[in-house]
Structures are given as structure tokens and as C-alpha cells.
Design a protein around this motif. Structure first.
Motif, PDB file in Angstrom:
ATOM      1  N   PRO A 282      17.391  38.396  -9.708  1.00  0.00           N
ATOM      2  CA  PRO A 282      16.419  37.305  -9.558  1.00  0.00           C
ATOM      3  C   PRO A 282      16.885  36.332  -8.481  1.00  0.00           C
ATOM      4  O   PRO A 282      18.076  36.046  -8.354  1.00  0.00           O
ATOM      5  CB  PRO A 282      16.415  36.653 -10.952  1.00  0.00           C
ATOM      6  N   LEU A 283      15.954  35.833  -7.697  1.00  0.00           N
ATOM      7  CA  LEU A 283      16.316  34.988  -6.567  1.00  0.00           C
ATOM      8  C   LEU A 283      16.847  33.637  -7.020  1.00  0.00           C
ATOM      9  O   LEU A 283      16.257  32.977  -7.873  1.00  0.00           O
ATOM     10  CB  LEU A 283      15.100  34.775  -5.661  1.00  0.00           C
ATOM     11  N   THR A 284      17.961  33.214  -6.441  1.00  0.00           N
ATOM     12  CA  THR A 284      18.520  31.880  -6.641  1.00  0.00           C
ATOM     13  C   THR A 284      18.834  31.305  -5.270  1.00  0.00           C
ATOM     14  O   THR A 284      18.704  31.982  -4.246  1.00  0.00           O
ATOM     15  CB  THR A 284      19.813  31.932  -7.475  1.00  0.00           C
ATOM     16  N   ILE A 285      19.290  30.050  -5.243  1.00  0.00           N
ATOM     17  CA  ILE A 285      19.584  29.432  -3.952  1.00  0.00           C
ATOM     18  C   ILE A 285      20.793  30.063  -3.286  1.00  0.00           C
ATOM     19  O   ILE A 285      21.070  29.774  -2.118  1.00  0.00           O
ATOM     20  CB  ILE A 285      19.789  27.907  -4.095  1.00  0.00           C
ATOM     21  N   GLN A 286      21.513  30.935  -4.011  1.00  0.00           N
ATOM     22  CA  GLN A 286      22.576  31.687  -3.350  1.00  0.00           C
ATOM     23  C   GLN A 286      22.023  32.519  -2.193  1.00  0.00           C
ATOM     24  O   GLN A 286      22.719  32.772  -1.203  1.00  0.00           O
ATOM     25  CB  GLN A 286      23.283  32.600  -4.356  1.00  0.00           C
ATOM     26  N   ALA A 287      20.760  32.939  -2.322  1.00  0.00           N
ATOM     27  CA  ALA A 287      20.137  33.729  -1.254  1.00  0.00           C
ATOM     28  C   ALA A 287      20.048  32.931   0.042  1.00  0.00           C
ATOM     29  O   ALA A 287      20.172  33.498   1.137  1.00  0.00           O
ATOM     30  CB  ALA A 287      18.751  34.192  -1.698  1.00  0.00           C
ATOM     31  N   LEU A 288      19.823  31.596  -0.059  1.00  0.00           N
ATOM     32  CA  LEU A 288      19.799  30.772   1.143  1.00  0.00           C
ATOM     33  C   LEU A 288      21.156  30.791   1.833  1.00  0.00           C
ATOM     34  O   LEU A 288      21.248  30.873   3.061  1.00  0.00           O
ATOM     35  CB  LEU A 288      19.417  29.331   0.790  1.00  0.00           C
ATOM     36  N   GLY A 289      22.205  30.705   1.036  1.00  0.00           N
ATOM     37  CA  GLY A 289      23.546  30.753   1.609  1.00  0.00           C
ATOM     38  C   GLY A 289      23.796  32.041   2.360  1.00  0.00           C
ATOM     39  O   GLY A 289      24.422  32.043   3.427  1.00  0.00           O
ATOM     40  N   GLN A 303      31.457  28.989  12.156  1.00  0.00           N
ATOM     41  CA  GLN A 303      31.079  28.028  11.122  1.00  0.00           C
ATOM     42  C   GLN A 303      32.056  26.863  11.147  1.00  0.00           C
ATOM     43  O   GLN A 303      33.262  27.062  11.204  1.00  0.00           O
ATOM     44  CB  GLN A 303      31.098  28.685   9.744  1.00  0.00           C
ATOM     45  N   PHE A 304      31.520  25.622  11.120  1.00  0.00           N
ATOM     46  CA  PHE A 304      32.415  24.477  11.066  1.00  0.00           C
ATOM     47  C   PHE A 304      32.867  24.261   9.624  1.00  0.00           C
ATOM     48  O   PHE A 304      32.190  24.633   8.667  1.00  0.00           O
ATOM     49  CB  PHE A 304      31.777  23.227  11.675  1.00  0.00           C
ATOM     50  N   GLY A 305      34.052  23.626   9.481  1.00  0.00           N
ATOM     51  CA  GLY A 305      34.779  23.606   8.220  1.00  0.00           C
ATOM     52  C   GLY A 305      33.979  23.262   6.982  1.00  0.00           C
ATOM     53  O   GLY A 305      34.019  23.989   5.976  1.00  0.00           O
ATOM     54  N   SER A 306      33.228  22.168   7.015  1.00  0.00           N
ATOM     55  CA  SER A 306      32.497  21.733   5.830  1.00  0.00           C
ATOM     56  C   SER A 306      31.434  22.737   5.427  1.00  0.00           C
ATOM     57  O   SER A 306      31.132  22.891   4.244  1.00  0.00           O
ATOM     58  CB  SER A 306      31.860  20.363   6.090  1.00  0.00           C
ATOM     59  N   VAL A 307      30.859  23.419   6.401  1.00  0.00           N
ATOM     60  CA  VAL A 307      29.840  24.422   6.097  1.00  0.00           C
ATOM     61  C   VAL A 307      30.478  25.625   5.408  1.00  0.00           C
ATOM     62  O   VAL A 307      29.890  26.217   4.500  1.00  0.00           O
ATOM     63  CB  VAL A 307      29.102  24.848   7.387  1.00  0.00           C
ATOM     64  N   VAL A 308      31.690  25.994   5.817  1.00  0.00           N
ATOM     65  CA  VAL A 308      32.398  27.099   5.163  1.00  0.00           C
ATOM     66  C   VAL A 308      32.567  26.798   3.677  1.00  0.00           C
ATOM     67  O   VAL A 308      32.300  27.641   2.812  1.00  0.00           O
ATOM     68  CB  VAL A 308      33.771  27.335   5.825  1.00  0.00           C
ATOM     69  N   HIS A 309      32.987  25.576   3.361  1.00  0.00           N
ATOM     70  CA  HIS A 309      33.171  25.192   1.956  1.00  0.00           C
ATOM     71  C   HIS A 309      31.846  25.191   1.206  1.00  0.00           C
ATOM     72  O   HIS A 309      31.768  25.620   0.055  1.00  0.00           O
ATOM     73  CB  HIS A 309      33.838  23.817   1.872  1.00  0.00           C
ATOM     74  N   MET A 310      30.793  24.702   1.848  1.00  0.00           N
ATOM     75  CA  MET A 310      29.489  24.655   1.202  1.00  0.00           C
ATOM     76  C   MET A 310      28.999  26.067   0.885  1.00  0.00           C
ATOM     77  O   MET A 310      28.504  26.331  -0.222  1.00  0.00           O
ATOM     78  CB  MET A 310      28.469  23.947   2.097  1.00  0.00           C
ATOM     79  N   LEU A 311      29.140  26.982   1.842  1.00  0.00           N
ATOM     80  CA  LEU A 311      28.692  28.352   1.618  1.00  0.00           C
ATOM     81  C   LEU A 311      29.512  29.015   0.520  1.00  0.00           C
ATOM     82  O   LEU A 311      28.984  29.794  -0.289  1.00  0.00           O
ATOM     83  CB  LEU A 311      28.783  29.154   2.913  1.00  0.00           C
ATOM     84  N   GLY A 312      30.802  28.695   0.465  1.00  0.00           N
ATOM     85  CA  GLY A 312      31.627  29.236  -0.607  1.00  0.00           C
ATOM     86  C   GLY A 312      31.209  28.721  -1.967  1.00  0.00           C
ATOM     87  O   GLY A 312      31.131  29.489  -2.945  1.00  0.00           O
ATOM     88  N   ASP A 313      30.907  27.429  -2.059  1.00  0.00           N
ATOM     89  CA  ASP A 313      30.462  26.854  -3.326  1.00  0.00           C
ATOM     90  C   ASP A 313      29.101  27.395  -3.738  1.00  0.00           C
ATOM     91  O   ASP A 313      28.812  27.548  -4.928  1.00  0.00           O
ATOM     92  CB  ASP A 313      30.400  25.328  -3.211  1.00  0.00           C
TER      93      ASP A 313
END
Length: 653
Positions: A282-289, A303-313
Motif C-alpha cells: 500500500p502506498l505511503t509517503i515512503q514512495a515520495l522518498g 544529495q546535500f547532507g540534511s536531505v540524506v538524513h531526511m530520506l533515511g528517516d
């Protein structure tokens, strides 16, 4: 019925010319060479420019079981010499999508025997004829704010476009027509197949990190809109992610989520542009990541640093909701702004900083960082500045008392990785009064006085101050006033003029006006806005609290309360205002011969909005405005100045 492209009058289908304004209903004007071209032609026979009206057709098997036919009897078949109905044969003999021979196929269609859906571009051969869907939408829009589409005899897929269209989402392509026969449905939407791919601009070196964050935020907005109608899948197809001329995120079409969330296409480990990133979960916002990760990977952008952390989270489930994701984007944008201010030279905030992620109808409004929505700001710079002006006698006057002046200076620096354009423009329009050798003298004198003043006092690369602009207006008033005194003119014999003046320095603008000549502003997001407020008796009464219908019932309602020249400077108080040009903008200076009877308010979508495009010819556009005013007004002199200012982000990542 046939809707006139000029005056929007409803004509019978048999009319060749509009019975109200005489405009041709069988031909249109080529935007490139002005040749008359039949409305059913794809290209101009003179210069080859594509000027036909093209739509994107989606032909699909109906999966919901909805019934109803949104056409006359027999409509819904695909016609060809040998195959009159669905399923579609894989043949080049197919010419039209419908038996009325309105929609001509521009692409070959495969058979629907083994697939559930095909797409194609179609040419509308009856451009001015209102479609059944447009008629339904028009009726419902006049009856209620949000129409109910459940009872309408239209395909289920079409209902999704209609529902989203009424939410005012420019990212969703507008629907033009739709019909259904049996288990087949046809939907025609705006053709966005030639719009720029998000991936293409994402990978450009000049695209700033702030701009990328802005696109990510726009995806979260669209996700929230698409979730209730089960169309989030539309965001997961990279080739479906497009950009309009303002570089705003847009979808080429809608994709409906299947129950099992099956992928649209087979995807490899490294998806190519156009590959669906859909799992069977089922689709979740993980798909956006995962979409963002794919965009970074395919663009070969780090990828700049903060975006790497955001995508990981996102991937690990630490970010669970759209609200949390927006909050994280906000934090990253604030962090990035701080880093940018440390590494770039000092920036004059008045000149360059404009909001781009705000939850507001007005682009100028800056929302505090304490609000729920993020406030990513992008510095903007001018990418082009063009103008055109013209004045016309009109159909009832014997001499022209209007006068205008345009002075533009462009400084351009272009290097392999740098492009800087500085624009400096002065635009003045005056509508004189006082009869022959009076109004003409006053309007020309005002323009020349103002030009001379700013040639001497507008030197630096920034706008003059409000005090300086007021001083210029008072000097113009004094020049005309002295001439009145010298010639011993009195009463109605005293000459004078209205004034509307626009000053542009890069992305900053100032406007000053006296009287009823106007400045309008047109943008794709805000439409037409009147910037100035007329100095006349009716408007004065409205500001005093009188209702508009009572104020303009006065016999002197349209009498001017201010003008340059008849009296000394103590009798005038010019309005002076400042604003930013933070999106592609068309600015229109108009005398009352053009603005009377709400002419621009009625026709801006046909005569002004198309001029926002770089390919539109402003000289031709101003000529068309003069012709329009002569058709519908014509009682006065007519003057128009058009200025097209296009902007782009100027921060590099």
C-alpha cells in the motif's frame, strides 16, 4: 454552439462569423506570421508553425462499471474506413477518434485487445465548438461552487479530473471532453507532452538546492490532493512529472492506483525516466522518498547532507505523515538559507528575496517561520524584459490627446556558467484633456518632463525613492500649470492630463498615477489584477463608505478628482506604490479608451494571458488590443503599453 474567441458570444454551429463582433469562426491567426489558418489545420500553411489546438487522449477500458454516455447517440466510436468501433485496430487508416470527425488522430493507435489503455495526441478540428463536458462544467460552475459529478453521464476517469479541477490545482491538467461506450472510456485533457521534464531541470548545474526543495514541497502538496481520489500513483512516474513556464511542478496526466498497486512498467534497479516506482505494498509517503532518491540518482546530482538524513528517516518510517515531512523540508530550507548567506556576497533583500513556498493567495505575502507551512525563499533575477506601445485615434475623435513614452536599458552579461541581466525601464502614459492644442500639449509635456527628470536623477541601479518619484510628478504638474497661467486659460479651457507611470529596475517596480489611466498586472497564478485605483468621484465615494451601485449612480461619478496641470501642486496627491516581480508578469498601462466598460477584465484571457509566453509577439499583441478596443469602445483615444518581464531563480547550489 460556437464560442467566439474574441467576445465569448455563443453562436449557432452553422455560423462562419460571430454575429456579435464579426470574428471568423472558421479561421484563426497564426501567432508567428499572422496568416489566417483554418481552425482544423495543425500547422500554418505559410510558415509551418504548429497553431492547431491539440489535446492528449486517454482511451481505457472501464474498470468501475459506471454507466452513461456523455455524447449524442452513436458517439464514442473510433472511426476508420474499415473499423467503426472499439477495440482499436493497429492500423494507420484510423483518422478520427469520434464519428463526428472532430478529433483527428495524430498518432497511430495499438489495439486494446491485450492492454487496458492507450494514449494519443488529437487535433481539435472544431476549436470554437463547446464540448459536452465544458457545457456541463459551465452550467454547474454557475449553479454552485463545487459541482457534484456523481450523477453526470461521464466516465469515471473524467470525474477525477473534474473533481480536482474544482480544487484550483494548476498541477492537474484541465479536462476538455470525455465520453463512454460500453466498457470503453475516452478522456481528452490538456496536452503537456512537450512540457519540460522535472528530471531535466533537476540535473542542471544552475538549478539551486532551494529550488529542488521547493519542488519536493510541491510534491507533498500534490500528494495530499491526490490521496483522497487514489491518484498518488501519478507522482511516482518520473516521465509524468513536468514543469510549466514558471517552473512549477505539474502532472502530465492522472494515474489511478489499482487495488494491488501493481507497477505501470517493469522497473530495474536503476529506473529510467518514465519508470514507475510503485511496489505492491500500500502506498505511503515512503514512495515520495524513493522518487526523490531516483531523481538524485538519475540526475547524477549529489544529495546535500540534511536531505540524506531526511530520506533515511523516510525510508525507516521515522517520518510518518505529510505534516512531518513538510516540517522537515522547512528545517532544511532554513539551514540552507543560513549557509547560503554565509557563502554568498551580501544581498539587498529589497532587490532579490521573494517567497516561493507560502500558503497564501498573494505571492508577495511572506509567512513567518513560526507558521505551519515552510517559507523557502528563492532569490530571483530578471531573465528578459520586453515592451511595446501604441496609441490610436479611436473611431469618434478627430485628434489624439494621448501620449506615451518608453525608455528601456538592458545590460547583459553571459558566461558559460553565469548569466546576468539587468533591466531598467521607464514607461509613461498620459491621457490629455482640454481640446485640440490643449490636451495634446499637456500629455506630451508631461511625458517629456518626466523623461528628462529621470534621465538626470535615476542613475544608480536601484529604483528612485518615493519622494523622488513624487517630485517628478509635481514638476510635470507645474510645467502644465505654468503654461495654463501663461496663456490665461480658465475653466474647461485649462489643459491637463492623467498620468500612469511605471518604473522597473530588475525585479523591482514602482508605479505612480494621477487620474483614471491604469496599470494592470497579469500572471499565470494570479490572473488579471488592477494595480491602480482611479481618481474619480465614484471611487472617492466608495472610499468614504458609499456602496458601489450608489456611488456610480451619480451623474458625475466618472468625473476626475485629480489631474496634472489645471491647478497647482497643492491640489494633487499622486499615488505611489512599489511591488516585486517574482514570477513571469505582463504589465499593461492603459488609457480609459482601452479600459472602459471592463474591456480588459472581460477579454484578458484571450488577449493578455497568451502574451506571457516568450514566443508571443508583443507588437502584435498591442495591435490586437487596439483593434479590440475599437470594436467594443472606440469612443475615445486608445493607448496601451505592454511590458513582459520574465524571471528565474539566481542562486546556484
Amino acid at each position: 454552439m460556437l464560442i467566439c474567441p474574441q467576445c465569448k458570444f455563443e453562436n449557432p454551429n452553422t455560423n462562419k462569423f460571430c454575429q456579435k463582433c464579426g470574428t471568423s469562426l472558421t479561421h484563426k491567426v497564426c501567432p508567428e506570421c499572422s496568416t489566417d489558418v483554418p481552425v482544423n489545420a495543425l500547422r500554418c500553411h505559410n510558415c509551418g508553425t504548429e497553431c492547431g489546438t491539440v489535446f492528449w487522449a486517454i482511451i481505457a477500458k472501464e474498470a468501475t462499471g459506471d454507466e452513461g454516455v456523455g455524447r449524442d447517440e452513436g458517439v464514442g466510436e473510433v472511426t476508420s474506413p474499415s473499423s467503426p468501433s472499439f477495440p482499436l485496430p493497429p492500423s494507420s487508416e484510423i483518422t478520427f477518434l469520434d464519428p463526428q470527425q472532430r478529433y483527428q488522430l495524430l498518432d497511430m493507435l495499438p489495439s486494446l485487445n491485450n492492454i487496458t489503455e492507450v494514449e494519443a495526441r488529437v487535433l481539435d478540428c472544431q476549436t470554437y465548438q463547446i464540448s459536452p463536458i465544458e457545457a456541463i462544467l459551465g452550467n454547474q460552475q454557475s449553479d454552485m461552487a463545487t459541482p457534484s459529478v456523481k450523477a453526470n453521464p461521464i466516465p469515471s476517469l473524467a470525474k477525477l479530473y473534474i473533481a480536482l479541477q474544482y480544487q484550483g490545482q494548476p498541477g492537474i491538467p484541465p479536462i476538455h471532453d470525455a465520453w463512454q461506450q460500453g466498457d470503453m472510456q475516452v478522456v481528452l485533457i490538456e496536452d503537456r507532452s512537450n512540457w519540460q521534464l522535472l528530471l531535466d531541470l533537476w540535473q542542471e548545474e544552475t538549478t539551486s538546492s532551494l529550488k529542488i526543495l521547493h519542488w519536493c514541497y510541491e510534491m507533498t502538496q500534490l500528494w495530499a490532493v491526490l490521496e483522497p481520489v487514489n491518484c498518488r500513483q501519478s507522482l511516482l512516474e518520473l516521465s509524468n512529472l513536468r514543469l510549466d513556464e514558471d517552473q512549477t511542478l505539474a502532472l502530465q496526466r492522472l494515474y489511478v492506483e489499482s487495488i494491488t498497486c501493481e507497477p505501470l512498467t517493469n522497473s530495474g534497479e536503476d529506473a529510467q525516466a518514465g519508470t514507475s516506482l510503485i511496489s505492491e505494498e500500500p502506498l505511503t509517503i515512503q514512495a515520495l522518498g524513493r522518487v526523490w532518491q531516483s531523481l538524485f540518482r538519475q540526475s547524477q546530482r549529489t544529495q546535500f547532507g540534511s536531505v540524506v538524513h531526511m530520506l533515511g528517516d523516510l525510508e525507516t518510517g521515522k517520518i510518518e505523515t505529510i505534516a512531518q515531512l513538510r516540517s522537515r523540508l522547512n528545517e532544511i530550507s532554513i539551514e540552507l538559507e543560513a549557509l547560503t548567506s554565509e557563502t554568498l556576497p551580501a544581498i539587498n533583500e529589497k532587490d532579490t528575496v521573494v517567497p516561493t513556498i507560502v500558503q497564501s493567495d498573494e505571492p508577495e505575502e511572506i509567512i513567518s517561520k513560526t507558521d505551519d507551512m515552510p517559507t523557502v525563499v528563492l532569490a530571483m533575477q530578471l531573465s528578459s524584459l520586453e515592451d511595446a506601445g501604441r496609441t490610436d485615434l479611436g473611431r469618434q475623435r478627430h485628434h489624439n490627446e494621448d501620449y506615451f513614452g518608453i525608455e528601456t536599458k538592458i545590460h547583459k552579461l553571459e558566461l558559460p556558467k553565469t548569466r546576468i541581466l539587468q533591466g531598467h525601464g521607464l514607461y509613461i502614459l498620459c491621457d490629455g484633456m482640454g481640446g485640440h492644442a490643449g490636451g495634446e500639449v499637456a500629455s506630451e509635456l508631461a511625458v517629456n518632463t518626466l523623461r528628462q527628470y529621470f534621465q538626470e536623477h535615476w542613475i544608480a541601479n536601484e529604483l528612485p525613492t518615493e519622494d523622488s518619484i513624487r517630485e517628478a510628478v509635481y514638476l510635470a504638474n507645474e510645467a502644465i500649470y505654468k503654461l495654463n497661467q501663461q496663456d490665461a486659460r480658465s475653466g474647461v479651457g485649462r489643459m491637463g492630463t492623467t498620468l500612469v507611470m511605471l518604473l522597473i529596475q530588475d525585479t523591482q517596480a514602482a508605479v505612480a498615477h494621477v487620474g483614471d489611466s491604469r496599470l494592470y498586472r497579469v500572471t499565470r497564478k494570479q490572473g488579471l489584477k488592477q494595480v491602480t485605483v482611479d481618481h474619480e468621484v465614484g471611487q472617492r465615494e466608495i472610499t468614504r463608505g458609499v456602496e458601489a451601485n450608489i456611488a456610480y449612480a451619480r451623474p458625475d461619478a466618472y468625473q476626475l478628482t485629480q489631474a496634472l496641470g489645471p491647478r497647482d501642486e497643492n491640489s494633487i496627491n499622486p499615488d505611489v506604490g512599489f511591488f516585486e516581480i517574482n514570477e513571469d508578469t505582463l504589465l499593461v498601462l492603459a488609457s480609459d479608451g482601452l479600459s472602459d466598460n471592463d474591456l480588459l477584465e472581460t477579454h484578458w484571457q484571450t488577449h493578455l494571458e497568451p502574451l506571457l509566453s516568450s514566443g508571443a509577439n508583443l507588437e502584435r499583441g498591442v495591435t490586437n488590443l487596439i483593434d479590440l478596443a475599437n470594436q467594443h469602445n472606440g469612443h475615445d483615444n486608445i493607448t496601451a503599453i505592454l511590458i513582459r518581464a520574465k524571471v528565474r531563480p539566481n542562486l546556484e547550489s
